[in-house]
Design an enzyme around this catalytic site. Structure first.
Site, PDB file in Angstrom:
ATOM      1  N   GLU A 142      85.977  33.317 123.877  1.00 30.73           N
ATOM      2  CA  GLU A 142      85.535  34.347 124.827  1.00 30.73           C
ATOM      3  C   GLU A 142      84.598  33.814 125.903  1.00 30.73           C
ATOM      4  O   GLU A 142      83.603  34.453 126.230  1.00 30.73           O
ATOM      5  CB  GLU A 142      84.829  35.495 124.075  1.00 30.73           C
ATOM      6  CG  GLU A 142      85.731  36.193 123.101  1.00 30.73           C
ATOM      7  CD  GLU A 142      85.020  37.246 122.248  1.00 30.73           C
ATOM      8  OE1 GLU A 142      85.630  38.287 121.992  1.00 30.73           O
ATOM      9  OE2 GLU A 142      83.860  37.019 121.841  1.00 30.73           O
TER      10      GLU A 142
HETATM   11  C1  TNX Z   1      85.294  38.646 118.563  1.00 25.50           C
HETATM   12  S1  TNX Z   1      86.373  36.457 117.042  1.00 25.50           S
HETATM   13  C2  TNX Z   1      84.392  37.592 118.586  1.00 25.50           C
HETATM   14  C3  TNX Z   1      83.012  37.809 118.180  1.00 25.50           C
HETATM   15  C4  TNX Z   1      82.761  39.240 117.793  1.00 25.50           C
HETATM   16  C5  TNX Z   1      83.935  39.747 117.012  1.00 25.50           C
HETATM   17  C6  TNX Z   1      83.732  41.115 116.452  1.00 25.50           C
HETATM   18  C7  TNX Z   1      85.584  35.637 118.027  1.00 25.50           C
HETATM   19  C8  TNX Z   1      85.845  34.217 118.014  1.00 25.50           C
HETATM   20  N1  TNX Z   1      84.733  36.291 118.825  1.00 25.50           N
HETATM   21  O1  TNX Z   1      82.134  37.423 119.209  1.00 25.50           O
HETATM   22  O2  TNX Z   1      81.600  39.282 117.035  1.00 25.50           O
HETATM   23  O3  TNX Z   1      85.057  39.751 117.832  1.00 25.50           O
HETATM   24  O4  TNX Z   1      84.781  41.476 115.617  1.00 25.50           O
END
Ligand code: TNX
Length: 548
Positions: free
Chosen positions: A354
């Site tokens: 992300e």
């Molecule tokens: C996605 S999964 C994220 C996290 C959040 C999560 C909540 C991932 C690699 N990144 O930053 O905490 O969703 O479900």
């Protein structure tokens, strides 16, 4: 967006289903079928009943089960015999005694060789059981655990624990008898990497809370604890060369609480404790996004030289290290060097998910440089699967966290990297994310990847999950637990139980044992054990929970 933490999940009153199951004798049946029919046979085994629980009715399901003969009875005369000079084997004997003494009330001396009692044999020549496998033989004279490695012996001890009545987990003296069904279990894990992740950044968890989770992971034969040590909301590990990361960047959390961080001694204690339970800790520093806590702690890490405020919300994707600045790489080098020095294990996780505020070119530049730093300090790099959009180094591991709406191009990129040698840890968000709500009524957790029922979290096959990824590229599975909505052990456990044991079983048990209808009965039999351990699990209505 978030449910209010602290509100309990609705409890579902369950009809007693087991009583209606057919009584099937396990004797003479071999293979997993024994575990399955055995599960039904246990309907007569109430907490005060006297018949031993059927061999193989454990989670994870053992690879091979051959019920035979009469049970072993653990009594006041039982000794734990460590048939090896290894100090580690002795420690496992002491650990087992520590588990069994409070509830049985028996002295269980840990002694040397002998034909009777609970025998722990470390046999380096016993190559059949691999690095983590073991054999358990039970007859009226003894229960003998044999393994090539201490890890194998430890996993065998977890099986033995589960073959005893659930009340063996109680901390106060309970009524016997303490029987172990007769026969043989030959067991070996399907995957080498069997992991759970705990997000200690969104909410901070104490060393004691982490240890409690470690003990729960060990019961299901997981061998890896991935700690998500930094994120926008908090930096949780002391770094001597950048002290404000922890002292300032760690002083809050989601919702504005006081947060916290691990000193290096705290962290070493977590690593030591995990290793005493045969789990390796994989530390994660999430880069280059998810870095607001670091950016807030040191103005020079920001492209504009201005530190943002600390962040206590739950948005993602708004922060990025400054990829063109030289200081960024001094920072990354220092952090990874200090973290590698705290890490006896093989892996170091650099996040990479992300990074919505980092341009693609910057992302590739950054991840390629960061991977090289991990290699320089002797560790193998793991990144979230977006790493495959950069250039994974030889030996790199990508952790897949996609879900049913992940686009084909993204999946294909991960599969192509796997075909070229990148290993995969599978943690699909709509299957193994323990922070997803069970259903619409779940108070805690999130639902961006949909609801994840107990069945959904169990009912998939890691070997064929990602189209185009060779089965051999799958190193294992992980169940991540993100903590935006979770503040304490009770809330961790409400989300992890009962889904965590299912993911653990996917990691351990052969594909041939996979069967929801059989699994749900074995899982239901874990209910009283959860309760005896003080785990207030979610009584999912799809599981026939055994009587408490
Ligand atoms: C996605 S999964 C994220 C996290 C959040 C999560 C909540 C991932 C690699 N990144 O930053 O905490 O969703 O479900």
């Amino acid at each position: 967006m978030l449910a209010a933490p602290g509100v309990g999940i609705r409890r579902v009153a369950l009809p007693r289903l087991l009583g209606s199951l057919l009584l099937v004798t396990a004797a003479g049946v071999s293979g997993v079928g024994a575990a399955q029919s055995g599960a039904a046979a246990d309907s007569r085994s109430t907490p005060t009943g006297t018949s031993p629980r059927p061999l193989g009715r454990t989670v994870p399901a053992p690879a091979r089960v051959k019920p035979a003969g009469s049970p072993y009875s653990l009594t006041a005369k039982t000794a734990i015999r460590v048939e090896s000079d290894s100090a580690e084997a002795r420690r496992i004997g002491d650990y087992l005694a520590g588990l069994l003494r409070p509830s049985t009330g028996h002295p269980l001396p840990v002694t040397g060789r002998g034909a009777d009692g609970i025998r722990l044999r470390l046999d380096p020549q016993d190559g059949g059981a691999g690095d983590e496998g073991y054999t358990l033989r039970s007859d009226p004279e003894s229960v003998t655990l044999t393994a090539r490695t201490p890890a194998g012996l430890f996993h065998g001890v977890q099986t033995l624990r589960q073959l005893l009545p659930a009340r063996v987990e109680e901390k106060s003296r309970q009524k016997g008898p303490w029987q172990v069904a007769g026969g043989t279990i030959e067991d070996v894990p399907r995957y080498a990497y069997r992991s759970a992740m705990l997000d200690v950044s969104r909410h901070f968890f104490s060393v004691a809370e982490v240890k409690r989770y470690i003990d729960q992971l060990a019961l299901y034969k997981l061998n890896t604890l991935h700690l998500h040590l930094s994120d926008d909301q908090g930096w949780r590990i002391a770094i001597d060369s950048w002290p404000r990361l922890a002292t300032y960047g760690g002083r809050t959390e989601v919702g504005g609480g006081t947060g916290g961080h691990y000193t290096k001694d705290d962290y070493k204690e977590i690593v030591r404790y995990a290793s005493s339970r045969y789990l390796e800790v994989v530390p994660e520093i999430d880069l280059p996004g998810h870095t607001n806590a670091a950016l807030a702690s040191y103005a020079e890490l920001n492209c504009d030289g201005v530190a943002p405020p600390l962040y206590t919300g739950t948005d993602v994707g708004f922060s990025s290290l400054c990829v063109p600045k030289a200081v960024t790489y001094g920072f990354v080098d220092d952090v990874i060097r200090e973290l590698a020095a705290l890490t006896p294990g093989k892996y170091l996780h650099i996040g990479g998910d992300e990074a919505h505020s980092t341009s693609h070119d910057d992302y590739v530049t950054f991840m390629n440089k960061a991977q090289a730093v991990v290699g320089r300090y002797g560790k193998t790099v793991i990144g979230w699967h977006q790493l495959t959009g950069a250039t994974p180094v030889a030996g790199a591991v990508a952790q897949y966290w996609g879900y049913d709406r992940t686009g084909a191009a993204e999946r294909e990129q991960v599969a192509a990297a796997a075909a070229k040698g990148t290993k995969l840890v599978l943690s699909p968000a709509d299957r193994s994310y323990l922070d997803m709500k069970y259903d619409k009524d779940t108070e805690l957790g999130l639902s961006w990847a949909g609801y994840v029922s107990v069945r959904r979290s169990y009912d998939w096959d890691p070997a064929v999950y990602l189209d185009g990824a060779p089965a051999g590229s799958v190193l294992g599975v992980e169940a991540p637990l993100w903590s935006e909505t979770l503040t304490n052990s009770d809330e961790i456990e409400r989300m992890a139980f009962p889904r965590l044991p299912g993911v653990a079983e996917l990691g351990w048990s052969p594909a041939s044992t996979h069967d929801w209808d059989a699994y749900k009965v074995r899982l239901g039999a874990q209910g009283p054990r959860f309760s005896a351990l003080g785990i207030d699990y979610y009584r999912a209505p799809e599981v026939p929970w055994a009587a408490e």
